[in-house]
Design a protein around this motif. Structure first.
Motif, PDB file in Angstrom:
ATOM      1  N   LEU A   9       0.776  -1.328   0.151  1.00  0.00           N
ATOM      2  CA  LEU A   9      -0.039   0.134   0.005  1.00  0.00           C
ATOM      3  C   LEU A   9       0.886   1.296  -0.090  1.00  0.00           C
ATOM      4  N   GLY A  10       1.971   0.940  -0.519  1.00  0.00           N
ATOM      5  CA  GLY A  10       2.978   2.294  -0.425  1.00  0.00           C
ATOM      6  C   GLY A  10       3.746   2.520   0.991  1.00  0.00           C
ATOM      7  N   HIS A  11       5.258   2.720   0.625  1.00  0.00           N
ATOM      8  CA  HIS A  11       6.097   2.890   1.748  1.00  0.00           C
ATOM      9  C   HIS A  11       6.481   1.706   2.491  1.00  0.00           C
ATOM     10  N   SER A  12       5.923   1.364   3.675  1.00  0.00           N
ATOM     11  CA  SER A  12       6.418   0.161   4.236  1.00  0.00           C
ATOM     12  C   SER A  12       5.069  -0.481   4.829  1.00  0.00           C
ATOM     13  N   CYS A  13       3.976   0.073   4.245  1.00  0.00           N
ATOM     14  CA  CYS A  13       2.449  -0.623   4.611  1.00  0.00           C
ATOM     15  C   CYS A  13       2.154  -1.606   3.730  1.00  0.00           C
ATOM     16  N   PHE A  14       2.014  -2.861   4.333  1.00  0.00           N
ATOM     17  CA  PHE A  14       1.363  -4.116   3.475  1.00  0.00           C
ATOM     18  C   PHE A  14       0.329  -4.529   4.090  1.00  0.00           C
ATOM     19  N   ASN A  32       0.986  10.030   3.096  1.00  0.00           N
ATOM     20  CA  ASN A  32       1.808   9.099   2.190  1.00  0.00           C
ATOM     21  C   ASN A  32       1.510   9.491   0.523  1.00  0.00           C
ATOM     22  N   PRO A  33       2.196  10.235  -0.024  1.00  0.00           N
ATOM     23  CA  PRO A  33       1.900  10.655  -1.300  1.00  0.00           C
ATOM     24  C   PRO A  33       1.872   9.523  -2.381  1.00  0.00           C
ATOM     25  N   MET A 184      22.145 -12.849   3.773  1.00  0.00           N
ATOM     26  CA  MET A 184      21.901 -13.703   4.775  1.00  0.00           C
ATOM     27  C   MET A 184      20.486 -14.278   5.224  1.00  0.00           C
ATOM     28  N   LEU A 185      19.407 -13.499   4.899  1.00  0.00           N
ATOM     29  CA  LEU A 185      18.137 -13.853   5.197  1.00  0.00           C
ATOM     30  C   LEU A 185      17.779 -15.156   4.419  1.00  0.00           C
ATOM     31  N   ASN A 186      18.360 -15.502   3.398  1.00  0.00           N
ATOM     32  CA  ASN A 186      18.047 -16.609   2.228  1.00  0.00           C
ATOM     33  C   ASN A 186      16.519 -16.898   2.046  1.00  0.00           C
ATOM     34  N   PRO A 187      15.760 -15.863   1.727  1.00  0.00           N
ATOM     35  CA  PRO A 187      14.256 -16.346   1.412  1.00  0.00           C
ATOM     36  C   PRO A 187      14.291 -16.827   0.098  1.00  0.00           C
ATOM     37  N   LYS A 188      12.850 -17.307  -0.131  1.00  0.00           N
ATOM     38  CA  LYS A 188      12.557 -17.661  -1.341  1.00  0.00           C
ATOM     39  C   LYS A 188      12.326 -16.427  -2.355  1.00  0.00           C
ATOM     40  N   ILE A 189      11.599 -15.640  -1.743  1.00  0.00           N
ATOM     41  CA  ILE A 189      11.104 -14.301  -2.280  1.00  0.00           C
ATOM     42  C   ILE A 189      11.542 -12.885  -1.542  1.00  0.00           C
ATOM     43  N   ALA A 190      12.108 -11.978  -2.115  1.00  0.00           N
ATOM     44  CA  ALA A 190      12.431 -10.793  -1.558  1.00  0.00           C
ATOM     45  C   ALA A 190      11.875  -9.693  -2.230  1.00  0.00           C
ATOM     46  N   ILE A 191      11.255  -8.922  -1.318  1.00  0.00           N
ATOM     47  CA  ILE A 191      10.512  -7.608  -1.800  1.00  0.00           C
ATOM     48  C   ILE A 191      11.036  -6.494  -1.165  1.00  0.00           C
ATOM     49  N   PRO A 192      11.238  -5.518  -2.174  1.00  0.00           N
ATOM     50  CA  PRO A 192      11.789  -4.367  -1.624  1.00  0.00           C
ATOM     51  C   PRO A 192      10.417  -3.237  -1.159  1.00  0.00           C
ATOM     52  N   MET A 193      10.662  -2.386  -0.066  1.00  0.00           N
ATOM     53  CA  MET A 193       9.827  -1.299   0.507  1.00  0.00           C
ATOM     54  C   MET A 193      10.547   0.111   0.788  1.00  0.00           C
ATOM     55  N   HIS A 194      10.085   0.780   1.411  1.00  0.00           N
ATOM     56  CA  HIS A 194      10.549   2.188   1.887  1.00  0.00           C
ATOM     57  C   HIS A 194      11.618   2.700   0.825  1.00  0.00           C
ATOM     58  N   TYR A 195      11.019   3.110  -0.319  1.00  0.00           N
ATOM     59  CA  TYR A 195      11.660   3.719  -1.236  1.00  0.00           C
ATOM     60  C   TYR A 195      10.684   4.452  -2.083  1.00  0.00           C
ATOM     61  N   ASN A 196      11.010   5.424  -2.572  1.00  0.00           N
ATOM     62  CA  ASN A 196      10.440   6.542  -3.669  1.00  0.00           C
ATOM     63  C   ASN A 196       9.353   7.135  -3.278  1.00  0.00           C
ATOM     64  N   THR A 197       8.829   6.963  -2.038  1.00  0.00           N
ATOM     65  CA  THR A 197       7.950   7.886  -1.342  1.00  0.00           C
ATOM     66  C   THR A 197       8.330   9.323  -1.259  1.00  0.00           C
ATOM     67  N   PHE A 198       9.465   9.559  -1.275  1.00  0.00           N
ATOM     68  CA  PHE A 198       9.913  11.004  -0.729  1.00  0.00           C
ATOM     69  C   PHE A 198      11.107  11.091  -1.753  1.00  0.00           C
ATOM     70  N   ASP A 199      11.549  12.261  -2.249  1.00  0.00           N
ATOM     71  CA  ASP A 199      12.691  12.317  -2.883  1.00  0.00           C
ATOM     72  C   ASP A 199      13.946  11.992  -2.170  1.00  0.00           C
ATOM     73  N   VAL A 200      13.875  12.102  -0.858  1.00  0.00           N
ATOM     74  CA  VAL A 200      14.996  11.661  -0.050  1.00  0.00           C
ATOM     75  C   VAL A 200      15.662  10.279   0.020  1.00  0.00           C
ATOM     76  N   ILE A 201      14.427   9.450  -0.259  1.00  0.00           N
ATOM     77  CA  ILE A 201      14.571   8.001  -0.297  1.00  0.00           C
ATOM     78  C   ILE A 201      14.367   7.427  -1.781  1.00  0.00           C
TER      79      ILE A 201
END
Length: 231
Positions: A9-14, A32-33, A184-201
């Motif tokens: 749902l954007g940022h770190s919200c799932f 949250n833009p 290190m975590l060795n998951p089957k699936i990796a998902i990025p979050m907490h990016y592009n919400t604001f210019d500084v990230i």
């Protein structure tokens, strides 16, 4: 896996939907833009909060008051929310609680955790992550964090099938550090979050995907906001 629906749902919200139960994580909606929904759209059974910053605690209070759901969070945030008449299940690093048949294990995170909306009159305790176990599936939401060596211990203890990790840089790991975290975590699936919400990230998630491909066999899924995937 196969019967769990995961929505970014954007940022770190799932939002996690499984077996008739809805779990909402870090519901930062107002302000949250990137959000395409409103707090009134949610009817969670459980809200999980990783730490007290406004872009994570977010709209927890208003959603929990309206729905009567339980908020699982660290003890200090639990005390703050209880003071507002909200039902909580407080815990701490390394602890486990089971709610509605879903097991929440609180993990370490390397980050700060002031409760911004309280005007610093309440201590936010420690920042945290969660390993959320639903049936035979283990989902690790890292919260806001830098990379740390005990991610290997999280892998050893909890065997995450899915790792959701921040890549924004500045306040958390960037894409390259996050790729080493995935190793290190060795998951089957990796998902990025907490990016592009604001210019500084601002980050290109494909950089993360390419970096992961060099160190891990994990399948990187770059999610679209409000477009669920089935785990």
């Amino acid at each position: 896996m196969g019967d769990i629906r995961l929505t970014w749902l954007g940022h770190s919200c799932f939002q996690i939907d499984a077996a008739g139960i809805t779990v909402l994580i870090d519901p930062f909606i107002i302000g949250n833009p990137t959000a395409t929904v409103q707090p009134e759209d949610f009817e969670p059974d459980i809200i999980a909060v990783t730490h007290g910053h406004g872009d994570h605690l977010g709209d927890t209070a208003s959603i929990a008051k309206r729905t009567g759901c339980t908020v699982v969070c660290i003890h200090e945030i639990s005390q703050y929310l209880k003071s507002k008449g909200i039902k909580t299940s407080g815990m701490n690093i390394g602890g486990r609680v089971e709610l509605e048949g879903i097991l929440f294990t609180m993990t370490d995170a390397r980050h700060s955790s002031s409760i911004d909306e309280s005007g610093w009159s309440f201590d936010g305790g420690r920042a945290a992550g969660f390993v959320i176990r639903i049936g035979g599936t283990s989902i690790y939401h890292a919260g806001d964090t830098g990379i740390f060596g005990d991610m290997e211990l999280i892998a050893k203890l909890y065997h995450p099938d899915v790792a959701i990790v921040p890549i924004g840089g500045r306040y958390t790991m960037d894409a390259r550090d996050a790729a080493i975290a995935v190793e290190m975590l060795n998951p089957k699936i990796a998902i990025p979050m907490h990016y592009n919400t604001f210019d500084v990230i601002s980050q290109d998630p494909n950089v993360f995907k390419n970096c992961v491909s060099r160190v891990s066999d994990a399948n990187v899924v770059i999610m679209e906001i409000d477009s669920p995937i089935i785990l």
